[in-house]
Design a protein around this motif. Structure first.
Motif, mmCIF file in Angstrom:
data_model
loop_
_atom_site.group_PDB
_atom_site.id
_atom_site.type_symbol
_atom_site.label_atom_id
_atom_site.label_comp_id
_atom_site.label_asym_id
_atom_site.label_seq_id
_atom_site.Cartn_x
_atom_site.Cartn_y
_atom_site.Cartn_z
ATOM 1 N N VAL A 158 -12.444 17.611 53.146
ATOM 2 C CA VAL A 158 -12.765 16.924 54.406
ATOM 3 C C VAL A 158 -11.557 16.103 54.862
ATOM 4 C CG1 VAL A 158 -14.194 15.093 55.423
ATOM 5 C CG2 VAL A 158 -15.262 16.916 54.103
ATOM 6 N N TYR A 159 -10.894 15.426 53.910
ATOM 7 C CA TYR A 159 -9.691 14.652 54.260
ATOM 8 C C TYR A 159 -8.635 15.564 54.894
ATOM 9 C CZ TYR A 159 -5.270 12.183 53.809
ATOM 10 O OH TYR A 159 -4.042 11.624 54.087
ATOM 11 N N LEU A 160 -8.446 16.752 54.317
ATOM 12 C CA LEU A 160 -7.415 17.673 54.822
ATOM 13 C C LEU A 160 -7.745 18.227 56.213
ATOM 14 C CD1 LEU A 160 -6.666 19.630 51.517
ATOM 15 C CD2 LEU A 160 -5.151 17.992 52.642
ATOM 16 N N THR A 161 -9.003 18.148 56.620
ATOM 17 C CA THR A 161 -9.383 18.676 57.937
ATOM 18 C C THR A 161 -9.791 17.561 58.913
ATOM 19 O OG1 THR A 161 -11.607 19.080 57.109
ATOM 20 C CG2 THR A 161 -10.115 20.944 57.076
ATOM 21 N N THR A 162 -9.510 16.315 58.554
ATOM 22 C CA THR A 162 -9.769 15.196 59.481
ATOM 23 C C THR A 162 -8.642 15.170 60.514
ATOM 24 O OG1 THR A 162 -10.918 13.934 57.764
ATOM 25 C CG2 THR A 162 -10.088 12.696 59.647
ATOM 26 N N PRO A 163 -8.963 15.199 61.808
ATOM 27 C CA PRO A 163 -7.909 15.318 62.836
ATOM 28 C C PRO A 163 -6.918 14.150 62.821
ATOM 29 C CG PRO A 163 -10.101 15.662 63.791
ATOM 30 C CD PRO A 163 -10.312 15.154 62.401
ATOM 31 N N TYR A 164 -5.620 14.489 62.831
ATOM 32 C CA TYR A 164 -4.557 13.477 62.807
ATOM 33 C C TYR A 164 -4.620 12.568 64.036
ATOM 34 C CZ TYR A 164 -2.289 16.123 59.031
ATOM 35 O OH TYR A 164 -2.013 16.747 57.842
ATOM 36 N N ASP A 165 -4.894 13.166 65.212
ATOM 37 C CA ASP A 165 -4.840 12.353 66.433
ATOM 38 C C ASP A 165 -5.950 11.302 66.460
ATOM 39 O OD1 ASP A 165 -6.715 14.355 66.653
ATOM 40 O OD2 ASP A 165 -6.442 14.683 68.789
ATOM 41 N N MET A 166 -7.114 11.606 65.871
ATOM 42 C CA MET A 166 -8.197 10.614 65.853
ATOM 43 C C MET A 166 -7.887 9.506 64.845
ATOM 44 S SD MET A 166 -11.681 12.808 66.520
ATOM 45 C CE MET A 166 -12.662 11.470 67.201
ATOM 46 N N ALA A 167 -7.156 9.863 63.782
ATOM 47 C CA ALA A 167 -6.791 8.851 62.779
ATOM 48 C C ALA A 167 -5.840 7.815 63.378
ATOM 49 C CB ALA A 167 -6.145 9.525 61.571
ATOM 50 N N SER A 168 -4.935 8.266 64.245
ATOM 51 C CA SER A 168 -3.948 7.339 64.809
ATOM 52 C C SER A 168 -4.600 6.327 65.760
ATOM 53 C CB SER A 168 -2.827 8.102 65.523
ATOM 54 O OG SER A 168 -3.376 8.872 66.579
ATOM 55 N N GLN A 169 -5.818 6.659 66.278
ATOM 56 C CA GLN A 169 -6.494 5.728 67.204
ATOM 57 C C GLN A 169 -7.568 4.889 66.506
ATOM 58 O OE1 GLN A 169 -8.168 8.627 69.866
ATOM 59 N NE2 GLN A 169 -6.171 9.528 70.248
ATOM 60 N N CYS A 170 -7.675 5.017 65.188
ATOM 61 C CA CYS A 170 -8.797 4.396 64.467
ATOM 62 C C CYS A 170 -8.437 2.984 63.970
ATOM 63 C CB CYS A 170 -9.144 5.309 63.282
ATOM 64 S SG CYS A 170 -10.139 4.541 62.024
ATOM 65 N N ASN A 171 -9.404 2.061 64.047
ATOM 66 C CA ASN A 171 -9.229 0.716 63.480
ATOM 67 C C ASN A 171 -10.330 0.478 62.447
ATOM 68 O OD1 ASN A 171 -6.998 -0.273 65.102
ATOM 69 N ND2 ASN A 171 -8.436 -0.166 66.815
ATOM 70 N N PRO A 172 -10.020 0.644 61.160
ATOM 71 C CA PRO A 172 -11.079 0.520 60.143
ATOM 72 C C PRO A 172 -11.648 -0.893 60.060
ATOM 73 C CG PRO A 172 -9.098 1.570 59.237
ATOM 74 C CD PRO A 172 -8.724 1.007 60.561
ATOM 75 N N ASP A 173 -12.924 -0.974 59.709
ATOM 76 C CA ASP A 173 -13.557 -2.243 59.354
ATOM 77 C C ASP A 173 -13.329 -2.371 57.846
ATOM 78 O OD1 ASP A 173 -15.535 -3.986 58.222
ATOM 79 O OD2 ASP A 173 -16.620 -3.915 60.140
ATOM 80 N N TRP A 174 -12.475 -3.313 57.451
ATOM 81 C CA TRP A 174 -11.994 -3.351 56.057
ATOM 82 C C TRP A 174 -13.104 -3.674 55.058
ATOM 83 C CZ3 TRP A 174 -7.809 -0.785 55.551
ATOM 84 C CH2 TRP A 174 -6.898 -0.738 56.615
ATOM 85 N N MET A 175 -14.058 -4.526 55.470
ATOM 86 C CA MET A 175 -15.171 -4.834 54.555
ATOM 87 C C MET A 175 -16.002 -3.578 54.284
ATOM 88 S SD MET A 175 -15.011 -7.834 53.414
ATOM 89 C CE MET A 175 -16.609 -7.965 52.622
ATOM 90 N N ILE A 176 -16.282 -2.814 55.349
ATOM 91 C CA ILE A 176 -17.050 -1.562 55.186
ATOM 92 C C ILE A 176 -16.237 -0.574 54.352
ATOM 93 C CG2 ILE A 176 -17.956 0.461 56.428
ATOM 94 C CD1 ILE A 176 -18.696 -1.465 58.740
#
Length: 741
Positions: free
Chosen positions: A510-528
């Protein structure tokens, strides 16, 4: 399209901007296919076969998104079948001027023009201005009409006065009337723009759309109006609205958005990308049948599905924080007036005094010009184009590539678009970029044609001594339609994965098929992030270690501690999104995952469909590289899981266009467990058996299932005939034909 399919016996490609519209068209056209004997094939998300199946008798209507349409055309050129395409229809042709999708659309059309003399192209748009440039690029005739089946009247509202837009008036508008609605001081505070006054003039007997600048604003406006609306509105189609709420709960495992729970009894709902596709489909059906009479929506509805209204209200002249463009304004007000239902449609743009001058300029100015996106740095359009041209052997040297570029939309507009560099310099630079990235390789040859081209284009002799061929990595990137900004990262990640691919769970894949462009726009919630990380099994934690993210790092981020060690932000974000996808695949419930990660359910669904499409691209990428053979079988299954994200038994039913998870579950529980069951179903029995299924939907489901079944049967038939056919290179055949000659 029907003339091409049935009379000229050619295939047809229809290119549409969004997956939702592709599915809407497929549902509508499947019954034509069943009755008239042609196939309707979906090319969207992870769906579509490259090259398409070669049919013996029946022709195919391919309905595709912009990206899939491009891949389809590439595969037809590669297999020398482009001439089998008789017609290409492009809806919303103005998309050619919109970012990277515009660049892909331009590439597709330019390749068709260059490689086929027999394929006709028809482009349609209601919001184009510089038509002459497109006409020159497409070598096209131009047809235009101001005709609207329903007259549209445009109004502006300032304070409590309404003005009609009038191009003949001195300041572009004439006074029409004052709003006649009694507001108390409390109501004025709640509804300063008099929205309730405007909508109650048309609802509940007619429909109304209120366009809002943001998603949050859509929800707030819907709630606000329902606080003010009279209780009388609750009685209108009360039973049907109760059914809509019940349905929404059914398709969402008992969950219901609190805003919709409050607004639907009044006939009101919001419509934006935060909804799941199941919810959106259900609300759209309720709106189309008049059960819901008011949608508060974002601008995406204007460019999406066909949901017209008697009155369209623009809450403000903004989309998010950007001031409205003329094209966007035309798209939104174009939803007003329903052919065959309304005698007139009207639009009302609400504006504040401060925006008055800008709005008057907006409604009087011509539509914005449409410009080629091929040479925009962010689209990597020209590099992607050159890679595919060389991969398809359409053009393999500098001169041929330069000549091809001259015939593109960009080539037509180069004088306007190129200020500092010439087309020649851009061509040379792009080839250098592709060669340095290892996607192309130079071959030294000096041909007579090359020397002739050098004399006409004035390049240096050294530049003309090269032709190019595509490398294995280049071919994999081109076949997988991988964004060139990420192709080397993808190769590195897959290579690294081979060293220790964790197959105890799906997380690593799943990690290998997670889209790169969506990752660059993501802001993780660190506690979650930290909470989810600490719940991983040892094997799953091993995946995080392999990709380079430690629990210690996430823990420090969650507790707000300073971090000295540099960690790649994109990898961290990508792993976070893969946690979301992995949890979703395990639970198959968007609502619980939405709650767990505090993300809008619509965003999670977009992430899922993005991952399904990217997984399909990674599969095609791996098919071209022998070293990645191990991924192929794994990715076929993963793509299927990501595409449907449901329990395995529902997948065959969800292959039918228009059948989403909620409907599939209903059908399965009623005993319709396979494609054959659906194809042989009686629509009248379906209506009685399945809750909230209209006659039109029942017929569409049965038609789509029949068509899909015929397609599968024909494909198997062709495979049988191919196996039994005598090979064309069989020795006896050659000897016989020589003797006979």
């Amino acid at each position: 399209m029907l003339q091409e399919l049935l009379c000229r016996r050619k295939d047809v490609l229809m290119i549409l901007p969004y997956v939702a519209i592709v599915q809407e068209k497929i549902s509508g056209l499947s019954s034509f296919g069943v009755e008239l004997g042609f196939f309707v094939e979906e090319y969207a998300g992870s769906k579509g076969k490259f090259p398409p199946i070669k049919r013996r008798e029946k022709k195919s209507l391919y309905i595709a998104t912009i990206e899939k349409g491009h891949s389809l055309v590439n595969s037809l050129i590669e297999t020398e079948r482009i001439n089998s395409l008789g017609l290409v229809v492009v809806d919303e042709l103005h998309m050619i001027g919109e970012g990277s999708r515009g660049a892909i659309l331009e590439m597709t059309l330019a390749k068709i023009l260059y490689t086929s003399r027999t394929t006709q192209i028809i482009g349609m748009s209601a919001t184009l201005s510089n038509v002459e440039d497109l006409q020159e690029f497409l070598q096209a005739e131009y047809y235009t009409s101001q005709f609207r089946p329903v007259e549209l009247k445009e109004y502006l509202k300032i304070k409590d006065a309404i003005y009609e837009v009038d191009s003949k008036a001195e300041n572009g508008m004439t006074f029409s009337r004052l709003l006649n609605y009694k507001y108390s001081d409390t109501l004025k505070k709640m509804d300063p723009d008099h929205l309730v006054a405007l909508v109650t003039e048309v609802i509940p007997n007619y429909s109304c759309l209120v366009f809002c600048p943001t998603k949050k604003n859509c929800e707030n406006v819907a709630e606000m109006m329902c606080k003010i609306l009279s209780k009388e509105y609750l009685k209108h189609k009360e039973k049907e609205k109760h059914e809509v709420i019940k349905n929404l709960k059914n398709i969402s495992s008992g969950n219901l958005c609190p805003v919709l729970k409050h607004t639907i009894p009044f006939g009101v709902a919001y419509h934006h990308s935060g909804l799941t596709s199941d919810e959106r489909k259900l609300l759209e059906e309720a709106y189309s049948t008049g059960v819901l009479c008011l949608f508060t929506c974002t601008s995406t509805l204007a460019a999406g599905v066909n949901l017209p209204a008697r009155r369209v209200i623009l809450r403000a002249p903004y989309v998010a924080k950007e001031f409205l463009k003329r094209n966007q304004y035309k798209q939104m007000i174009g939803r007003a007036g329903r052919a065959g239902i309304d005698s007139a449609g009207e639009s009302i743009l609400i504006l504040q005094e401060k925006d008055k001058q800008q709005v008057l300029e907006l409604i009087s100015r011509p539509l914005e010009n449409c410009y080629s996106q091929l040479v925009q740095e962010f689209t990597k359009g020209i590099q992607t184009l050159f890679l595919s041209l060389i991969g398809l052997k359409i053009a393999t040297n500098l001169g041929d590539l330069y000549h091809f570029m001259s015939g593109t939309f960009f080539g037509v507009q180069q004088k306007i678009l190129l200020k500092e560099r010439s087309l020649w310099e851009i061509t040379v630079e792009s080839l250098r970029y592709l060669t340095e990235k290892g996607l192309l390789q130079k071959d030294t040859i000096l041909t007579e044609k090359g020397l002739l081209q050098k004399d006409t284009i004035h390049g240096s002799e050294e530049e003309f001594q090269y032709s190019f061929h595509i490398t294995k990595l280049g071919r994999a990137s081109f076949k997988g339609a991988i964004d060139l900004a990420y192709c080397d990262s993808l190769y590195r990640d897959l290579k690294k994965g081979l060293e220790g691919l964790v197959l105890e769970s799906l997380l690593h894949l799943v990690y290998l098929t997670t889209p790169y462009d969506m990752a660059s726009q993501c802001n993780p919630d660190w506690m979650i992030y930290f909470r989810q990380f600490s719940q991983l099994s040892p094997a799953e934690q091993n995946v995080a270690v392999l990709v380079g993210v430690s629990e210690n790092f996430i823990g420090k981020k969650a507790s707000g501690q300073a971090i000295r060690k540099k960690v790649d932000k994109n990898i961290v974000n990508r792993l976070y999104l893969s946690f979301v996808l992995y949890t979703l695949l395990k639970e198959t419930n968007i609502w619980s995952v939405s709650e767990k990660f505090n993300m809008p359910r619509g965003y999670i669904q977009n992430l899922l469909s993005g991952a399904a499409a990217f997984s399909s691209c990674v599969l095609h990428f791996c098919e071209e590289l022998e070293e990645f053979w191990v991924y192929r079988a794994l990715l076929v299954e993963l793509t299927k899981k990501l595409t449907y994200c449901v329990k395995t038994e529902l997948i065959p039913l969800m292959e039918v266009t228009g059948v989403l998870e909620g409907r599939a579950r209903q059908l399965y529980n009623a005993g319709y467990k396979s494609l054959m069951h659906l194809a042989n179903a009686n629509p009248e029995v379906l209506i009685k058996t399945i809750d909230h299924l209209s006659r039109r939907q029942a017929k569409q489901i049965v038609s789509s299932a029949k068509l899909l079944l015929h397609e599968k049967a024909e494909a198997l038939q062709e495979e049988v005939e191919e196996l039994l056919r005598l090979p064309s290179d069989f020795p006896g055949i050659v000897a016989f034909s020589v003797e006979k000659a």
